[in-house]
Design a protein around this motif. Structure first.
Motif, PDB file in Angstrom:
ATOM      1  N   ILE A  72       0.178  -5.156   3.205  1.00 20.35           N
ATOM      2  CA  ILE A  72       0.145  -6.127   2.112  1.00 20.35           C
ATOM      3  C   ILE A  72       1.436  -6.040   1.318  1.00 20.35           C
ATOM      4  N   ARG A  73       1.879  -4.821   1.042  1.00 16.54           N
ATOM      5  CA  ARG A  73       3.115  -4.626   0.289  1.00 16.54           C
ATOM      6  C   ARG A  73       4.318  -5.148   1.071  1.00 16.54           C
ATOM      7  N   GLU A  74       4.308  -4.989   2.372  1.00 18.31           N
ATOM      8  CA  GLU A  74       5.438  -5.408   3.209  1.00 18.31           C
ATOM      9  C   GLU A  74       5.475  -6.926   3.404  1.00 18.31           C
ATOM     10  N   LEU A  75       4.321  -7.547   3.630  1.00 22.78           N
ATOM     11  CA  LEU A  75       4.293  -8.959   3.996  1.00 22.78           C
ATOM     12  C   LEU A  75       4.297  -9.892   2.786  1.00 22.78           C
ATOM     13  N   CYS A  76       3.685  -9.485   1.691  1.00 24.38           N
ATOM     14  CA  CYS A  76       3.554 -10.369   0.532  1.00 24.38           C
ATOM     15  C   CYS A  76       4.805 -10.315  -0.345  1.00 24.38           C
ATOM     16  N   ASP A  77       5.056 -11.434  -1.030  1.00 27.26           N
ATOM     17  CA  ASP A  77       6.111 -11.427  -2.040  1.00 27.26           C
ATOM     18  C   ASP A  77       5.770 -10.376  -3.096  1.00 27.26           C
ATOM     19  N   LYS A  78       6.792  -9.806  -3.702  1.00 25.87           N
ATOM     20  CA  LYS A  78       6.590  -8.706  -4.652  1.00 25.87           C
ATOM     21  C   LYS A  78       5.633  -9.058  -5.784  1.00 25.87           C
ATOM     22  N   PRO A  79       5.743 -10.256  -6.418  1.00 31.11           N
ATOM     23  CA  PRO A  79       4.796 -10.570  -7.511  1.00 31.11           C
ATOM     24  C   PRO A  79       3.343 -10.610  -7.027  1.00 31.11           C
ATOM     25  N   ILE A  80       3.133 -11.052  -5.789  1.00 41.52           N
ATOM     26  CA  ILE A  80       1.774 -11.105  -5.246  1.00 41.52           C
ATOM     27  C   ILE A  80       1.244  -9.699  -5.023  1.00 41.52           C
ATOM     28  N   ALA A  81       2.047  -8.854  -4.381  1.00 40.13           N
ATOM     29  CA  ALA A  81       1.615  -7.477  -4.135  1.00 40.13           C
ATOM     30  C   ALA A  81       1.328  -6.750  -5.440  1.00 40.13           C
ATOM     31  N   GLN A  82       2.171  -6.942  -6.431  1.00 41.57           N
ATOM     32  CA  GLN A  82       1.958  -6.278  -7.719  1.00 41.57           C
ATOM     33  C   GLN A  82       0.707  -6.796  -8.420  1.00 41.57           C
ATOM     34  N   ALA A  83       0.353  -8.060  -8.166  1.00 33.25           N
ATOM     35  CA  ALA A  83      -0.813  -8.640  -8.823  1.00 33.25           C
ATOM     36  C   ALA A  83      -2.121  -8.101  -8.269  1.00 33.25           C
ATOM     37  N   VAL A  84      -2.138  -7.733  -6.972  1.00 33.56           N
ATOM     38  CA  VAL A  84      -3.414  -7.377  -6.343  1.00 33.56           C
ATOM     39  C   VAL A  84      -3.557  -5.897  -6.012  1.00 33.56           C
ATOM     40  N   LEU A  85      -2.445  -5.166  -5.941  1.00 34.12           N
ATOM     41  CA  LEU A  85      -2.515  -3.749  -5.584  1.00 34.12           C
ATOM     42  C   LEU A  85      -2.389  -2.897  -6.833  1.00 34.12           C
ATOM     43  N   THR A  86      -3.158  -1.828  -6.872  1.00 32.49           N
ATOM     44  CA  THR A  86      -3.140  -0.951  -8.047  1.00 32.49           C
ATOM     45  C   THR A  86      -2.369   0.337  -7.799  1.00 32.49           C
ATOM     46  N   GLU A  87      -2.104   0.657  -6.525  1.00 36.00           N
ATOM     47  CA  GLU A  87      -1.391   1.900  -6.220  1.00 36.00           C
ATOM     48  C   GLU A  87      -0.225   1.605  -5.292  1.00 36.00           C
ATOM     49  N   GLU A  88       0.864   2.310  -5.495  1.00 37.52           N
ATOM     50  CA  GLU A  88       2.034   2.183  -4.638  1.00 37.52           C
ATOM     51  C   GLU A  88       1.788   2.955  -3.345  1.00 37.52           C
ATOM     52  N   PRO A  89       1.898   2.288  -2.182  1.00 37.83           N
ATOM     53  CA  PRO A  89       1.641   3.010  -0.930  1.00 37.83           C
ATOM     54  C   PRO A  89       2.774   3.971  -0.583  1.00 37.83           C
ATOM     55  N   ASP A  90       2.445   5.045   0.074  1.00 42.18           N
ATOM     56  CA  ASP A  90       3.423   6.017   0.550  1.00 42.18           C
ATOM     57  C   ASP A  90       3.806   5.620   1.972  1.00 42.18           C
ATOM     58  N   ALA A 143      -3.923 -13.198  12.989  1.00 40.46           N
ATOM     59  CA  ALA A 143      -5.160 -12.665  12.420  1.00 40.46           C
ATOM     60  C   ALA A 143      -4.853 -11.492  11.490  1.00 40.46           C
ATOM     61  N   LEU A 144      -3.904 -10.643  11.905  1.00 40.17           N
ATOM     62  CA  LEU A 144      -3.491  -9.542  11.036  1.00 40.17           C
ATOM     63  C   LEU A 144      -2.889 -10.080   9.740  1.00 40.17           C
ATOM     64  N   ALA A 145      -2.027 -11.102   9.863  1.00 37.31           N
ATOM     65  CA  ALA A 145      -1.417 -11.694   8.671  1.00 37.31           C
ATOM     66  C   ALA A 145      -2.458 -12.365   7.782  1.00 37.31           C
ATOM     67  N   LEU A 146      -3.526 -12.884   8.388  1.00 38.82           N
ATOM     68  CA  LEU A 146      -4.627 -13.442   7.596  1.00 38.82           C
ATOM     69  C   LEU A 146      -5.198 -12.376   6.666  1.00 38.82           C
ATOM     70  N   PHE A 147      -5.413 -11.176   7.208  1.00 33.95           N
ATOM     71  CA  PHE A 147      -5.984 -10.079   6.431  1.00 33.95           C
ATOM     72  C   PHE A 147      -5.004  -9.550   5.380  1.00 33.95           C
ATOM     73  N   THR A 148      -3.732  -9.459   5.734  1.00 36.48           N
ATOM     74  CA  THR A 148      -2.778  -8.714   4.908  1.00 36.48           C
ATOM     75  C   THR A 148      -1.758  -9.592   4.183  1.00 36.48           C
ATOM     76  N   TRP A 149      -1.813 -10.919   4.391  1.00 43.27           N
ATOM     77  CA  TRP A 149      -0.938 -11.828   3.657  1.00 43.27           C
ATOM     78  C   TRP A 149      -1.721 -13.009   3.076  1.00 43.27           C
ATOM     79  N   SER A 150      -2.452 -13.726   3.925  1.00 40.65           N
ATOM     80  CA  SER A 150      -3.134 -14.937   3.474  1.00 40.65           C
ATOM     81  C   SER A 150      -4.160 -14.632   2.384  1.00 40.65           C
ATOM     82  N   LEU A 151      -5.121 -13.767   2.692  1.00 41.09           N
ATOM     83  CA  LEU A 151      -6.182 -13.489   1.728  1.00 41.09           C
ATOM     84  C   LEU A 151      -5.653 -12.838   0.449  1.00 41.09           C
TER      85      LEU A 151
END
Length: 400
Positions: A309-327, A115-123
């Motif tokens: 999201i940054r940890e679980l997703c492939d880099k191109p996916i994370a870069q496509a959907v996130l606007t800020e680099e997490p600390d 369920a966590l991966a659904l929120f932070t990887w699948s969607l």
């Protein structure tokens, strides 16, 4: 239908290659592109007949039952819908009941983390597919009503993967049929939407449905990043479950890979074709992250959604959907040490992530019970056996 037959013919010719021949070339642009103009040859005519006969009201009530968590469909159904329900609930001839049971047992063990991966990887992975994301913002169902989408998707996952959910008459089968009809309804409306651009393809087309299915079917591979393990047989069985579910959802057989390795190849091919930054994808992801923050009490874990999201997703996916680099140091390791009183020497990194993911997963699922539509409480159902196995604190487990 012509595009579907062409694509299927291409796949069949590839299957006819020599034994042991590499299949890395299987998912080509020439094979996949025609599927972008294909919707659902079975469900789409049903919806068209519904609107042609002014029978939309009763079907609308049925579709609303997805979010309301009502298993039954109205007694008075248009003939076209009744025929559709009777004709789309069978398993394919290749389905293996024992594999389905093994896959569902794996979900029983790790469903909370899934369920966590659904929120932070699948969607987020779905949102990163720029063309497919357009239909979600066009309907206004996500960025304005993200809670509805989350509960519908989460309930769908639980319904189909709970033990017995895919048996004849099972809750998961009926939910999948409703989702399929919902997709056809969205296609009916969105294709006439004035802002819809032809280059995006048919709304909720076969390629977009295939990549969405893979965000569920490949969940076990994501779990390894959370420090969890499973056998190859369990991974294969879990994938088999979703292959069966894909059949019920109306995904073309040519886009239902036979095993996780083929699934990974199709994943790589579609993400290569479709992942790109878009305002729609980023809007959807921001809404998702904000809602995860609302679901989890307090502010201590507010940095976790973007970090995961940054940890679980492939880099191109994370870069496509996130606007800020997490600390990471502040948003992830800090809250972990507060929650578990950990030191760097006490746990290795995989153990830390496994523990924090378990806690965060539990809070997300418990938070789904607080979702409302206006002043009305939306129902969310988790089988009691899963609540007990996952140690959830829900209204059903509290003693007043």
């Amino acid at each position: 239908m012509r595009h579907t037959e062409q694509a299927l013919s291409a796949v069949t010719s590839i299957h006819g290659g020599k034994a042991g021949e590499s299949t890395t070339h299987r998912w080509t642009d020439a094979l996949l592109e025609p599927f972008r103009s294909v919707g659902d040859p079975v469900a789409d005519p049903v919806v068209e007949s519904i609107f042609a006969n002014n029978e939309a009201a009763v079907v609308t009530r049925m579709l609303r039952s997805i979010a309301a968590n009502e298993h039954l469909v109205p007694a008075e159904m248009p003939d076209a819908v009744e025929n559709y329900l009777n004709q789309t609930d069978d398993w394919p001839a290749w389905a293996d009941p024992e594999k389905v049971r093994i896959g569902q047992r794996l979900f029983g063990r790790y469903g909370m983390q899934m369920a966590l991966a659904l929120f932070t990887w699948s969607l987020p992975s779905c949102y990163a597919c720029a063309k497919g994301a357009q239909v979600l913002t066009a309907t206004g169902r996500i960025d304005k009503y993200v809670n509805h989408r989350i509960i519908e998707t989460s309930q769908f996952l639980l319904d189909v993967m709970a033990e017995g959910g895919l048996e004849r008459g099972g809750r998961g089968v009926r939910t999948a049929q409703k989702i399929r009809l919902l997709h056809a309804t969205i296609r009916y409306h969105v294709r006439h939407y004035p802002k819809w651009q032809p280059e995006w393809g048919t709304p909720i087309n076969q390629e977009d449905q295939a990549i969405t299915l893979l965000t569920f079917a490949l969940l076990p591979r994501t779990l390894t990043k959370l420090g969890l393990d499973f056998t190859p047989e369990e991974e294969d069985a879990f994938f088999h479950c979703w292959r069966v579910i894909g059949h019920i959802l109306g995904i073309d057989a040519a886009l239902l890979p036979r095993d996780p390795n083929e699934g990974q190849q199709l994943w790589d091919a579609i993400t290569r074709r479709q992942v790109a930054p878009s305002e729609a994808g980023r809007t959807l992801t921001r809404a998702l992250i904000n809602y995860m923050k609302e679901l989890v009490p307090g502010t201590m874990l507010d940095g976790l959604p973007a970090a995961l999201i940054r940890e679980l997703c492939d880099k191109p996916i994370a870069q496509a959907v996130l606007t800020e680099e997490p600390d990471w140091a502040h948003h992830l390791l800090g809250p972990m040490r507060v929650f578990f009183n950990l030191t760097d020497e006490a746990q290795d990194s995989s153990g830390i992530v496994a523990r924090i993911s378990g806690t965060f997963s539990r809070k997300l699922l418990e938070g789904l019970y607080s979702i409302k539509r206006g002043d009305k409480q939306l129902m969310f159902h988790i089988p009691q056996s899963l609540q007990d196995a996952w140690g959830l604190d829900t209204p059903a487990t509290r003693h007043v």
